[in-house]
Design a protein around this motif. Structure first.
Motif: not given
Ligand code: ATP
Ligand code: MG
Lengths: 293, 347
Positions: B160, B163, B192
């Motif tokens: 991720e 993010s 993700t």
């Protein structure tokens, strides 16, 4: 931001008064007294005093006993600080891998911190007892006959061991929380970037612990200089003879036992200057350089 | 550059929780694989096992033909980009990027050249002597990328990585990462929970749910023929419409009795019917769609309402005169997906 204001200008002073009077009563006043007395030679029976200028100071400089104890204090402080920090760091690093997040252990370990210095000295006396002390026996196995309170070196050794033993838990707690506050992902990134655990420690973990380390360094120097008094007193059983004592203990000996108020005041002033220097060092060097956000 | 094979790899945490059930798949050389799924489905666990940061409870992991189950993270020839970047806060950007190389005994001049090159590629040249605290989130993200690319690893792992960035920067970085990966040709695994990232970046997507692979496929396959109701509802914004229907008297019928398609092979019983909002044809057909709300999105409109008493969404072109009220709609046969009502699996 809104600024708080006082309608009555005397109110803030009134609020500060308790704090200020405590500082004056227990710090500035005795400090001033010590500074003043260090320039006088006082009659031991309190019948008067004579101004002698810097004579009390030069007397210290010329005293082989004082210089010997000064050297001892230096070594004592250095060794106690070094070993307290090093052992605690080693234990914290080992514990960190096991204890991640386990707070109960931390509280348990903190208990040792609550041991009062004279009690620490008393425990050291038991450990180093001439006839049945377990440490004496352990060293005897290696052919070293420890004679604490009789041999200068052996007494010094016992003092250092007791002081280190007492201080390690405090340092351990701080190092452990320091280690646990290093983000997990940073350690993991290092794990991917560097296969050597020792190199990882010195290049990533240790620098990130530096703020904790510097804070502890100051705390430990102060501890070894001043807070070891009770422990030393217990080990020497109030009877130093020609055994090693630290400068703080020397102040007590000369002032209270020897009734040399002028000389012991001069020694206090020397120690105050030392503390001042330490404080300046802390603010100047440490606070400015060592912090990351 | 490497091919990665997982053979019945699974993970049980010390507390007894099985985060990843036995999982097998293969990632081809140079492929960009995206692991997508809801929070807690075991994406990070799977990625961290591949990185060597988490022990593999069972099964074998092979990178380029070499079993690496018990190989340390530094010796797997991987580089990882973490969600919160995990930069070394006490090192300058230059040292951060060089750290992994220096520890591998790369000669100094070569390190310097590689750092310069990576910095140029990532627009970091002016920031090389700063500490991470003096950088913006996007710049830190780039440093983390730089740290990964200078190593020339066989495998990139991303957990991720975008993010923590705002939406605009995320779009930009998404494209940059994908372009960089194309250029370098390094096999990559990208975790993700954002299905847009998954759709746009992946060569292949793995949809994970509760520690189990729901589906492996190209973005188009995942989108157009989801293997389960979970995949259908997870991928796509808005997601696929899922309506309770049944095989009845030779046809698939909505609860109000409207037949939407002929039932294959005379089956009977409840099913779930799936259709993407953009596949719904407005204006004619046998079903009645009660539109309660028209959502104006500029490029198109979304009509929300009920079909045979169940929530339903349809896509309307911007030139259509969509209004609230009853509309006749057609559910084209080719666009329908049928799922088992019990298991959620595609029929
Ligand atoms: N050390 C651990 N011990 C026990 N359970 C864990 C541990 N780490 C993670 N889990 C559990 O394993 C499951 C999968 O965790 P994981 O971090 O892989 O999820 P994820 O898919 O990456 O989620 P997210 O999108 O929120 O990051 C979660 O239910 C989590 O609670
Ligand atoms: Mg995760």
């Amino acid at each position: 931001m809104k600024r708080a204001g006082f309608d009555n200008p005397w109110l803030p002073i009134l609020l500060l008064l308790p704090q200020l009077s405590i500082i004056c009563l227990f710090f500035y006043w005795p400090a001033w007294q010590a500074l003043r007395s260090s320039f006088f030679l006082e009659d031991p029976f309190g019948f008067g005093e004579t101004f002698v200028g810097l004579q009390n100071y030069t007397r210290l400089w010329d005293s082989p006993q004082y210089m010997k104890n000064a050297w001892f204090t230096l070594w004592f402080s250095f060794l106690v600080t070094f070993f307290s920090l090093a052992i605690a760091l080693l234990l914290a690093v080992k514990a960190d891998t096991v204890l991640r997040g386990a707070r109960t252990y931390r509280t348990l370990l903190m208990w040792v911190y609550a041991v009062a210095p004279p009690v620490a000295g008393f425990i050291a006396l038991i450990l180093f007892n001439q006839r049945w002390g377990p440490l004496t026996e352990a060293f005897a196995q290696f052919g070293w006959l420890l004679r604490v309170r009789l041999e200068y070196f052996d007494t010094a050794f016992a003092m250092i061991v007791a002081s280190v033993w007492k201080q390690v838990p405090v340092n351990f707690i701080f190092f452990l929380s320091g280690l646990q506050s290093i983000p997990r992902a940073v350690r993991e990134a290092a794990l991917i970037d560097n296969r050597s655990g020792i190199s990882r420690f010195w290049t990533v973990t240790f620098p990130l612990l530096a703020p904790t380390g510097f804070f502890l360094l100051i705390i430990n120097i102060t501890y070894s200089l001043f807070d070891t008094f009770g422990m030393i007193d217990t080990i020497l059983r109030n009877n130093p003879g020609d055994q090693p004592v630290t400068l703080v203990y020397q102040v007590y000996l000369d002032g209270f036992r020897g009734q040399d108020i002028g000389g012991s005041s001069a020694q206090s002033v020397v120690l105050m200057v030392l503390v001042l220097a330490l404080t300046v060092f802390q603010f100047r060097l440490v606070e400015r350089r060592i912090h990351y956000t | 550059m490497a091919r990665v094979t997982l053979d019945r790899v699974h993970k049980v945490y010390p507390n007894g929780f099985e985060a990843v059930r036995p999982t097998s798949f293969q990632i081809e050389d140079g492929e960009f694989l995206v692991l997508v799924g809801p929070s807690g489905c075991g994406k990070s666990t799977l990625l961290r096992m591949i990185a060597g940061l988490e022990d593999i409870t069972g099964g074998t992991l092979t990178i380029d033909g070499r079993e690496v189950n018990s190989v340390g993270p530094a010796d797997r020839d991987i580089a990882m980009v973490f969600q919160n970047y995990a930069l070394y806060p006490h090192m300058t950007v230059r040292r951060n990027i060089a750290y992994g190389l220096a520890n591998r005994g790369t000669p100094r001049d070569r390190i310097a050249a590689k750092v310069e090159e990576a910095a140029r590629m990532l627009n970091l040249t002016d920031h090389l002597d700063r500490k991470p605290a003096q950088l913006s989130g996007g710049q830190r993200q780039r440093v983390a990328m730089g740290r990964a690319i200078v190593r020339d690893p066989a495998l990139f792992l991303f957990d991720e990585p975008l993010s923590n960035l705002d939406a605009k920067l995320r779009n930009q970085m998404r494209i940059e990462i994908k372009a960089l990966q194309r250029r370098l040709g390094v096999t990559s695994i990208y975790v993700t929970h954002d299905q847009v990232e998954a759709m746009t970046m992946a060569d292949r997507i793995i949809v994970l749910n509760g520690g189990v692979i729901e589906q492996i496929g190209t973005p188009a396959e995942i989108y157009h023929s989801p293997a389960s109701t979970f995949v259908a509802s997870f991928m796509g914004a808005p997601p696929m419409n899922l309506i309770e229907a049944a095989f009845e008297t030779g046809a698939v019928r909505l609860p109000d009795g409207t037949a939407v398609m002929d039932a294959p092979g005379g089956r009977s019983g409840p099913i779930t019917l799936g259709i993407r909002p953009e596949d719904v044809r407005l204006g004619r057909g046998s079903a009645t769609f009660d539109v309660a709300l028209v959502e104006e999105l500029g490029a198109h409109r979304l009509l929300h309402g009920k079909l045979s008493g169940q929530p339903f969404t349809a896509h309307a072109l911007k030139e259509s005169d969509a209004t609230t009220g009853s509309h006749r709609i057609d559910l084209p046969f080719e666009a329908l997906a049928l799922f088992d009502r019990e298991t959620g699996m595609r029929l």
